[in-house]
Scaffold this motif. Structure first.
Motif, PDB file in Angstrom:
ATOM      1  N   THR A 126      33.516  42.777  40.348  1.00  0.00           N
ATOM      2  CA  THR A 126      33.356  41.881  39.105  1.00  0.00           C
ATOM      3  C   THR A 126      32.032  41.187  39.217  1.00  0.00           C
ATOM      4  O   THR A 126      31.705  41.174  40.046  1.00  0.00           O
ATOM      5  CB  THR A 126      34.552  40.685  38.925  1.00  0.00           C
ATOM      6  OG1 THR A 126      34.461  39.968  40.191  1.00  0.00           O
ATOM      7  CG2 THR A 126      35.955  41.349  39.059  1.00  0.00           C
ATOM      8  N   SER A 127      31.898  40.272  37.982  1.00  0.00           N
ATOM      9  CA  SER A 127      30.476  39.568  38.064  1.00  0.00           C
ATOM     10  C   SER A 127      30.638  38.416  39.020  1.00  0.00           C
ATOM     11  O   SER A 127      29.355  38.249  39.464  1.00  0.00           O
ATOM     12  CB  SER A 127      30.235  38.915  36.487  1.00  0.00           C
ATOM     13  OG  SER A 127      31.439  38.152  36.192  1.00  0.00           O
ATOM     14  N   ASP A 128      31.521  37.876  39.505  1.00  0.00           N
ATOM     15  CA  ASP A 128      31.671  36.889  40.530  1.00  0.00           C
ATOM     16  C   ASP A 128      31.850  37.830  42.069  1.00  0.00           C
ATOM     17  O   ASP A 128      32.041  37.010  42.843  1.00  0.00           O
ATOM     18  CB  ASP A 128      32.511  36.013  40.084  1.00  0.00           C
ATOM     19  CG  ASP A 128      33.967  36.269  39.735  1.00  0.00           C
ATOM     20  OD1 ASP A 128      34.365  37.342  39.915  1.00  0.00           O
ATOM     21  OD2 ASP A 128      34.592  35.399  39.187  1.00  0.00           O
ATOM     22  N   GLY A 129      31.607  39.009  42.193  1.00  0.00           N
ATOM     23  CA  GLY A 129      31.598  39.544  43.405  1.00  0.00           C
ATOM     24  C   GLY A 129      32.889  39.728  43.942  1.00  0.00           C
ATOM     25  O   GLY A 129      32.862  40.706  45.115  1.00  0.00           O
ATOM     26  N   ALA A 130      34.318  39.790  43.145  1.00  0.00           N
ATOM     27  CA  ALA A 130      35.429  40.316  43.765  1.00  0.00           C
ATOM     28  C   ALA A 130      35.535  41.704  43.423  1.00  0.00           C
ATOM     29  O   ALA A 130      34.738  42.184  42.506  1.00  0.00           O
ATOM     30  CB  ALA A 130      36.552  39.337  43.129  1.00  0.00           C
ATOM     31  N   TRP A 131      36.480  42.259  44.008  1.00  0.00           N
ATOM     32  CA  TRP A 131      36.840  43.877  43.504  1.00  0.00           C
ATOM     33  C   TRP A 131      38.038  43.735  42.432  1.00  0.00           C
ATOM     34  O   TRP A 131      38.921  43.005  42.405  1.00  0.00           O
ATOM     35  CB  TRP A 131      37.610  44.651  44.754  1.00  0.00           C
ATOM     36  CG  TRP A 131      36.663  44.895  45.778  1.00  0.00           C
ATOM     37  CD1 TRP A 131      36.691  44.288  47.097  1.00  0.00           C
ATOM     38  CD2 TRP A 131      35.508  45.759  45.691  1.00  0.00           C
ATOM     39  NE1 TRP A 131      35.625  44.911  47.819  1.00  0.00           N
ATOM     40  CE2 TRP A 131      34.893  45.796  46.763  1.00  0.00           C
ATOM     41  CE3 TRP A 131      34.915  46.571  44.623  1.00  0.00           C
ATOM     42  CZ2 TRP A 131      33.854  46.833  47.221  1.00  0.00           C
ATOM     43  CZ3 TRP A 131      34.036  47.379  44.955  1.00  0.00           C
ATOM     44  CH2 TRP A 131      33.089  47.644  46.182  1.00  0.00           C
TER      45      TRP A 131
ATOM     46  N   ASN B 257      43.443  51.337  36.626  1.00  0.00           N
ATOM     47  CA  ASN B 257      44.568  50.972  36.618  1.00  0.00           C
ATOM     48  C   ASN B 257      45.211  50.723  38.081  1.00  0.00           C
ATOM     49  O   ASN B 257      45.123  51.528  38.800  1.00  0.00           O
ATOM     50  CB  ASN B 257      45.594  52.245  36.131  1.00  0.00           C
ATOM     51  CG  ASN B 257      47.093  52.052  36.001  1.00  0.00           C
ATOM     52  OD1 ASN B 257      47.733  50.932  36.300  1.00  0.00           O
ATOM     53  ND2 ASN B 257      47.638  52.730  34.846  1.00  0.00           N
ATOM     54  N   PRO B 258      45.580  49.483  38.259  1.00  0.00           N
ATOM     55  CA  PRO B 258      45.966  48.978  39.279  1.00  0.00           C
ATOM     56  C   PRO B 258      47.298  49.554  40.019  1.00  0.00           C
ATOM     57  O   PRO B 258      47.621  49.591  41.094  1.00  0.00           O
ATOM     58  CB  PRO B 258      46.359  47.381  39.188  1.00  0.00           C
ATOM     59  CG  PRO B 258      46.791  47.343  37.962  1.00  0.00           C
ATOM     60  CD  PRO B 258      46.055  48.439  37.234  1.00  0.00           C
ATOM     61  N   PHE B 259      48.058  50.301  39.146  1.00  0.00           N
ATOM     62  CA  PHE B 259      49.435  50.954  39.707  1.00  0.00           C
ATOM     63  C   PHE B 259      49.065  52.379  40.178  1.00  0.00           C
ATOM     64  O   PHE B 259      49.954  52.973  40.728  1.00  0.00           O
ATOM     65  CB  PHE B 259      50.324  50.866  38.688  1.00  0.00           C
ATOM     66  CG  PHE B 259      50.678  49.537  38.073  1.00  0.00           C
ATOM     67  CD1 PHE B 259      51.713  48.812  38.829  1.00  0.00           C
ATOM     68  CD2 PHE B 259      50.242  48.942  37.076  1.00  0.00           C
ATOM     69  CE1 PHE B 259      51.861  47.580  38.678  1.00  0.00           C
ATOM     70  CE2 PHE B 259      50.594  47.652  36.797  1.00  0.00           C
ATOM     71  CZ  PHE B 259      51.265  46.810  37.586  1.00  0.00           C
ATOM     72  N   SER B 260      47.671  52.721  40.246  1.00  0.00           N
ATOM     73  CA  SER B 260      47.430  54.015  40.722  1.00  0.00           C
ATOM     74  C   SER B 260      47.662  54.312  41.919  1.00  0.00           C
ATOM     75  O   SER B 260      47.234  53.509  42.745  1.00  0.00           O
ATOM     76  CB  SER B 260      46.187  54.586  40.054  1.00  0.00           C
ATOM     77  OG  SER B 260      46.135  54.515  38.766  1.00  0.00           O
ATOM     78  N   MET B 261      47.607  55.621  42.406  1.00  0.00           N
ATOM     79  CA  MET B 261      47.471  56.098  43.856  1.00  0.00           C
ATOM     80  C   MET B 261      46.217  56.530  43.907  1.00  0.00           C
ATOM     81  O   MET B 261      45.481  57.059  43.059  1.00  0.00           O
ATOM     82  CB  MET B 261      48.516  57.148  43.996  1.00  0.00           C
ATOM     83  CG  MET B 261      48.721  57.665  45.562  1.00  0.00           C
ATOM     84  SD  MET B 261      49.963  56.745  46.246  1.00  0.00           S
ATOM     85  CE  MET B 261      51.213  57.745  46.504  1.00  0.00           C
ATOM     86  N   PRO B 262      45.759  56.115  45.297  1.00  0.00           N
ATOM     87  CA  PRO B 262      44.143  56.805  45.636  1.00  0.00           C
ATOM     88  C   PRO B 262      44.478  58.320  45.792  1.00  0.00           C
ATOM     89  O   PRO B 262      45.756  58.649  45.909  1.00  0.00           O
ATOM     90  CB  PRO B 262      43.994  56.056  46.894  1.00  0.00           C
ATOM     91  CG  PRO B 262      45.228  55.422  47.421  1.00  0.00           C
ATOM     92  CD  PRO B 262      46.107  55.214  46.355  1.00  0.00           C
ATOM     93  N   ILE B 263      43.469  59.054  45.728  1.00  0.00           N
ATOM     94  CA  ILE B 263      43.493  60.270  46.240  1.00  0.00           C
ATOM     95  C   ILE B 263      44.231  60.631  47.787  1.00  0.00           C
ATOM     96  O   ILE B 263      43.980  59.389  48.382  1.00  0.00           O
ATOM     97  CB  ILE B 263      42.288  61.286  46.086  1.00  0.00           C
ATOM     98  CG1 ILE B 263      41.414  60.465  46.772  1.00  0.00           C
ATOM     99  CG2 ILE B 263      41.909  61.105  44.528  1.00  0.00           C
ATOM    100  CD1 ILE B 263      39.788  61.645  47.192  1.00  0.00           C
TER     101      ILE B 263
ATOM    102  N   ILE C  81      43.197  43.662  48.007  1.00  0.00           N
ATOM    103  CA  ILE C  81      41.804  44.042  47.823  1.00  0.00           C
ATOM    104  C   ILE C  81      41.207  43.217  46.489  1.00  0.00           C
ATOM    105  O   ILE C  81      40.175  42.645  46.812  1.00  0.00           O
ATOM    106  CB  ILE C  81      41.593  45.817  47.702  1.00  0.00           C
ATOM    107  CG1 ILE C  81      41.966  46.470  49.105  1.00  0.00           C
ATOM    108  CG2 ILE C  81      40.157  45.853  47.218  1.00  0.00           C
ATOM    109  CD1 ILE C  81      41.847  47.870  49.090  1.00  0.00           C
ATOM    110  N   MET C  82      42.056  43.034  45.646  1.00  0.00           N
ATOM    111  CA  MET C  82      41.585  42.478  44.548  1.00  0.00           C
ATOM    112  C   MET C  82      41.920  40.961  44.634  1.00  0.00           C
ATOM    113  O   MET C  82      41.453  40.131  43.743  1.00  0.00           O
ATOM    114  CB  MET C  82      42.591  42.837  43.230  1.00  0.00           C
ATOM    115  CG  MET C  82      42.281  44.139  43.011  1.00  0.00           C
ATOM    116  SD  MET C  82      42.795  44.667  41.110  1.00  0.00           S
ATOM    117  CE  MET C  82      44.534  44.284  41.334  1.00  0.00           C
TER     118      MET C  82
END
Ligand code: ASP
Length: 466
Positions: A313-318, A323-329, A378-379
């Motif tokens: 984000t503009s203030d440096g956070a992730w 979509n936050p509900f997704s699975m990573p690969i 992470i967020m």
């Protein structure tokens, strides 16, 4: 006498019929008056001859009046029939016209392309604009597309389920529209940015294959292809892989648009990773059509997948990219749980692109609580913050949640692709103006003092602009 639809008139040559509809054109040639009439099924020419009892009314019948016309169907002379685009072979010899409902002076010409008319005037009289040929075609095409998608999904054993409109915020990267609660003064519902959480809960609820023609409401900057409200063909499936969902969607889209007579450029839809798309097209939505394809109205669908999960984000956070509900690969699950090299984690997100637009997107979801929790950590959410936002999802996932995933396809974008329109307002019956004002009606509006009181709301004076 029963009403005959205009499309069926050719079956009644020599008979007296009753048609109902509107006057598109009136040509008063003194001794004779010619009309073009239309109903929802087509157009037909009619004429009033000098001795007809209908002559007096014919002279007073203004365009766009609603009429009931009694007439004899007659075959037209061969040369006229061929020259005429509508209902070529026949015309009506008019015996009587009843003006069911007269029309006042039209604020704009609806027999022409209305897209160039001043937007505010056009939307103030949207019901008249909707009578125009192009709007009739676009809105009917939209209905047909939705019907074809429904038919496909029902044939594949999906269940259509509605989810709440008054709900809690579901993040899709926009601001919420909020609704104050009278029963709980000072508290607010959010209108859904998407049915994301409820459709996942339906998977935990054992439905396995859900769909909904869902309304989504997002407070975001208005653009030609983006409004506050849109409709999604919203889908979720259990015990499936990414391939299964992409296959289902591809088959649904192909079946629907081909049944409607459209041609798809390439099947199966070509796939690009996000990195490939950025390198090749400099964007994650792109147009694969040649100028010739464009002329022919060809549809060039493609998939984009392997997107980064997070961005700064503009203030440096992730924050999440899609979509936050997704699975990573699968290869990146460990990395996500360890919160290592966050910028390199890829998500199972897949976007459907068509003719330069993003037509839809979805993903496999994190159905294991620890993965979803890690995303929120992470967020930058604390344990309590995470619980507050998605505690109900984490709880639900503790009761035998099936692996699941889904997608949402934007109905307006799909129809824009089919019609070649480049503005959302050409494919929605009652769109908003660029300034966020409703068609015909005048929302947003102030509430009365009584309403504000009941809701416990006090309005601050507007901020002064320098
Ligand atoms: N909820 C997502 C959206 O509205 C779609 C999905 O992931 O199913 O874009």
């Amino acid at each position: 006498m029963n009403r005959t639809f205009i499309k069926d008139l050719a079956e009644h040559v020599g008979e007296s019929v009753l048609i109902k509809g509107w006057v598109s054109v009136r040509r008063d040639q003194g001794k004779m008056v010619f009309f073009d009439f239309r109903d929802m099924t087509g157009e037909v020419q009619g004429l009033v001859t000098p001795k007809s009892a209908a002559m007096e009314v014919a002279k007073q019948t203004d365009r766009e009046s609603a009429v009931a016309v009694t007439a004899t169907v007659q075959a037209r002379p061969e040369k006229n029939a061929q020259a005429d685009k509508m209902n070529g072979g026949i015309e009506l010899l008019i015996e009587a016209i009843e003006i069911v409902s007269p029309s006042g002076v039209l604020p704009f010409e609806i027999s022409e392309d209305t897209s160039g008319i001043n937007e505010e005037v056009r939307l103030a009289y949207r019901y008249l604009d909707l009578r125009s040929e192009r709007m009739q075609r676009n809105i009917r095409l939209r209905s047909q597309l939705v019907q074809k998608c429904r038919e496909y999904l029902f044939a594949q054993h999906f269940t259509e389920i509605e989810t709440p409109l008054l709900t809690e915020s579901t993040p899709e990267g926009s601001r919420d529209f909020v609704v104050p609660s009278r029963l709980h003064p000072g508290k607010f519902y959010a209108l859904p940015q998407s049915p994301q959480q409820y459709k996942q809960l339906l998977m935990v609820g054992g439905f396995e294959r859900y769909f909904q023609i869902a309304r989504a409401v997002r407070d975001e900057d208005l653009r030609a292809d983006r409004g506050f409200e849109h409709t999604q063909v919203d889908i979720e499936m259990s015990f499936v892989t990414q391939e299964d969902i992409m296959h289902t969607v591809e088959e649904m889209v192909t079946t629907a648009v081909e049944a409607m007579g459209f041609t798809i450029k390439e099947k199966p839809f070509p796939r690009f990773t996000y990195a490939e798309a950025m390198e090749k097209f400099g964007a994650d939505k792109f147009d694969l059509r040649t100028p010739e394809d464009k002329e022919k109205g060809i549809l060039a669908y493609a998939w984009v997948h392997r997107f980064p999960f997070f961005e700064k984000t503009s203030d440096g956070a992730w924050t999440f990219t899609h979509n936050p509900f997704s699975m990573p690969i699968p290869e990146h699950i460990e990395q996500l749980l360890a919160k290592k090299d966050v910028g390199e984690i890829l998500t199972t997100q897949y976007d459907l692109v068509c003719n330069g637009y993003e037509a839809g997107g979805g993903s496999i979801r994190a159905h294991k609580p620890e993965i979803l929790k890690a995303v929120y950590e992470i967020m930058g959410y604390s344990e309590e913050g995470t619980q507050e936002r998605i505690g109900h999802m984490l709880t639900a996932f503790g009761f035998g949640a099936p692996p699941h995933g889904g997608i949402a396809l934007g109905v307006e974008r799909l129809v824009m692709n089919l019609t070649g329109e480049s503005h959302l307002r050409e494919v929605q019956a009652f769109p908003m103006t660029r300034g966020g004002q409703t068609s015909v009606m005048k929302a947003p509006k102030p509430l009365t003092h009584e309403q504000l009181d009941e809701l416990g709301i006090q309005i601050k004076p507007p901020k002064k602009h320098e």
